[in-house]
Design a protein around this motif. Structure first.
Motif, short mmCIF file in Angstrom:
data_model
loop_
_atom_site.label_atom_id
_atom_site.label_comp_id
_atom_site.label_asym_id
_atom_site.label_seq_id
_atom_site.Cartn_x
_atom_site.Cartn_y
_atom_site.Cartn_z
N VAL A 1 0.85 -1.19 0.00
CA VAL A 1 0.00 0.00 0.00
C VAL A 1 0.88 1.24 0.00
CG1 VAL A 1 -1.81 1.26 1.19
CG2 VAL A 1 -1.81 -1.26 1.22
N GLU A 2 0.81 1.98 -1.09
CA GLU A 2 1.60 3.21 -1.20
C GLU A 2 0.81 4.40 -0.65
OE1 GLU A 2 2.38 1.07 -5.28
OE2 GLU A 2 0.68 1.42 -3.96
N SER A 3 1.54 5.37 -0.16
CA SER A 3 0.94 6.63 0.27
C SER A 3 1.99 7.72 0.17
CB SER A 3 0.41 6.52 1.71
OG SER A 3 1.45 6.21 2.60
N GLY A 4 1.53 8.97 0.25
CA GLY A 4 2.46 10.09 0.27
C GLY A 4 2.56 10.87 -1.02
N GLY A 5 1.88 10.40 -2.06
CA GLY A 5 1.92 11.16 -3.30
C GLY A 5 1.14 12.45 -3.19
N GLY A 6 1.25 13.29 -4.22
CA GLY A 6 0.53 14.54 -4.21
C GLY A 6 1.08 15.51 -5.22
N LEU A 7 0.68 16.75 -5.07
CA LEU A 7 1.10 17.84 -5.96
C LEU A 7 2.12 18.70 -5.23
CD1 LEU A 7 0.75 19.61 -8.51
CD2 LEU A 7 -1.15 20.74 -7.30
N VAL A 8 3.23 18.98 -5.89
CA VAL A 8 4.29 19.77 -5.27
C VAL A 8 4.93 20.65 -6.34
CG1 VAL A 8 6.07 17.99 -5.67
CG2 VAL A 8 6.31 19.61 -3.75
N LEU A 9 5.44 21.79 -5.91
CA LEU A 9 6.15 22.67 -6.83
C LEU A 9 7.55 22.13 -7.13
CD1 LEU A 9 5.24 26.17 -5.35
CD2 LEU A 9 4.36 25.16 -7.47
N ALA A 10 8.04 22.45 -8.30
CA ALA A 10 9.40 22.07 -8.65
C ALA A 10 10.37 22.56 -7.58
CB ALA A 10 9.78 22.64 -10.00
N GLY A 11 11.31 21.70 -7.22
CA GLY A 11 12.24 21.99 -6.16
C GLY A 11 11.79 21.51 -4.79
N GLY A 12 10.55 21.11 -4.70
CA GLY A 12 10.00 20.64 -3.44
C GLY A 12 10.32 19.19 -3.16
N SER A 13 9.72 18.69 -2.07
CA SER A 13 10.00 17.32 -1.62
C SER A 13 8.70 16.58 -1.30
CB SER A 13 10.86 17.36 -0.35
OG SER A 13 12.10 17.97 -0.58
N LEU A 14 8.77 15.28 -1.43
CA LEU A 14 7.71 14.39 -1.00
C LEU A 14 8.35 13.12 -0.45
CD1 LEU A 14 5.10 14.45 -3.94
CD2 LEU A 14 4.73 15.32 -1.62
N ARG A 15 7.65 12.47 0.46
CA ARG A 15 8.10 11.16 0.94
C ARG A 15 7.01 10.15 0.69
NH1 ARG A 15 9.79 8.82 6.90
NH2 ARG A 15 7.53 8.93 7.21
N LEU A 16 7.32 9.16 -0.11
CA LEU A 16 6.40 8.06 -0.37
C LEU A 16 6.65 6.94 0.63
CD1 LEU A 16 6.59 7.79 -4.26
CD2 LEU A 16 5.16 9.29 -2.86
N SER A 17 5.57 6.28 1.00
CA SER A 17 5.66 5.11 1.88
C SER A 17 5.05 3.90 1.19
CB SER A 17 4.91 5.37 3.19
OG SER A 17 5.45 6.46 3.89
N CYS A 18 5.60 2.75 1.49
CA CYS A 18 5.06 1.49 0.98
C CYS A 18 4.96 0.53 2.15
CB CYS A 18 5.97 0.92 -0.11
SG CYS A 18 5.52 -0.74 -0.65
N ALA A 19 3.76 0.26 2.58
CA ALA A 19 3.52 -0.65 3.70
C ALA A 19 3.20 -2.03 3.16
CB ALA A 19 2.38 -0.13 4.56
N ALA A 20 3.99 -3.02 3.60
CA ALA A 20 3.86 -4.38 3.07
C ALA A 20 3.24 -5.31 4.11
CB ALA A 20 5.23 -4.91 2.67
N SER A 21 2.45 -6.25 3.63
CA SER A 21 1.89 -7.26 4.51
C SER A 21 1.56 -8.51 3.70
CB SER A 21 0.62 -6.75 5.21
OG SER A 21 -0.37 -6.42 4.25
N GLY A 22 1.45 -9.64 4.41
CA GLY A 22 1.05 -10.87 3.75
C GLY A 22 2.19 -11.70 3.18
N PHE A 23 3.43 -11.27 3.36
CA PHE A 23 4.58 -12.06 2.92
C PHE A 23 5.75 -11.74 3.84
CE2 PHE A 23 7.01 -8.67 0.82
CZ PHE A 23 6.03 -7.72 0.54
N THR A 24 6.80 -12.54 3.73
CA THR A 24 7.97 -12.37 4.60
C THR A 24 8.82 -11.23 4.07
OG1 THR A 24 7.93 -14.73 5.10
CG2 THR A 24 9.91 -13.52 5.69
N PHE A 25 8.68 -10.11 4.70
CA PHE A 25 9.28 -8.85 4.23
C PHE A 25 10.79 -9.01 4.01
CE2 PHE A 25 8.95 -4.48 3.43
CZ PHE A 25 9.87 -3.74 4.16
N ASP A 26 11.47 -9.67 4.94
CA ASP A 26 12.94 -9.78 4.87
C ASP A 26 13.43 -10.59 3.68
OD1 ASP A 26 13.70 -9.94 8.47
OD2 ASP A 26 12.86 -8.38 7.19
#
Length: 121
Positions: free
Chosen positions: A5-30
């Motif tokens: 499940v991704e989150s953190g997207g959006g609209l930003v001005l050039a030069g700006g920053s965003l942080r995307l997250s990816c939350a994983a479940s249902g499998f062995t993450f490691d």
């Protein structure tokens, strides 16, 4: 049930920053590498960055080196993509993916639903 499940997207001005997250479940993450891909309208999907969850090794596409940073919080089964100095050409849908093979180029086993990133000039 496997979920990325991704989150953190959006609209930003050039030069700006965003942080995307990816939350994983249902499998062995490691046991997997987690990668970020992106697809802009009319363009092929491209690999942006990836991290081996167990080893911590990372990969970056040339187009984002020095601007994007990938990291993982194994306790939360979550991978982050910190995106700084964003450019209009970074505009795309960003997808999180889990790769079970030993190479960044191995087939993706699981995909997330994507999150839109729009960088305006």
């Amino acid at each position: 049930e496997v979920q990325l499940v991704e989150s953190g997207g959006g609209l930003v001005l050039a030069g700006g920053s965003l942080r995307l997250s990816c939350a994983a479940s249902g499998f062995t993450f490691d046991d997997y590498a987690i990668a970020w891909f992106r697809q802009a309208p009319g363009k092929d999907r491209e690999g942006v960055s990836a991290i081996s969850v167990s080893e911590g090794s990372t990969y970056y596409a040339d187009s984002v080196k020095g601007r994007f940073t990938i990291s993982s919080d194994n306790a939360k089964n979550t991978v982050y993509l910190q995106m700084n100095s964003l450019k209009p050409e970074d505009t795309a849908v960003y997808y999180c993916a889990a790769i079970g093979g030993s190479s960044w180029s191995d087939p993706v086993d699981y995909w997330g639903q994507g999150t839109q990133v729009t960088v305006s000039s």
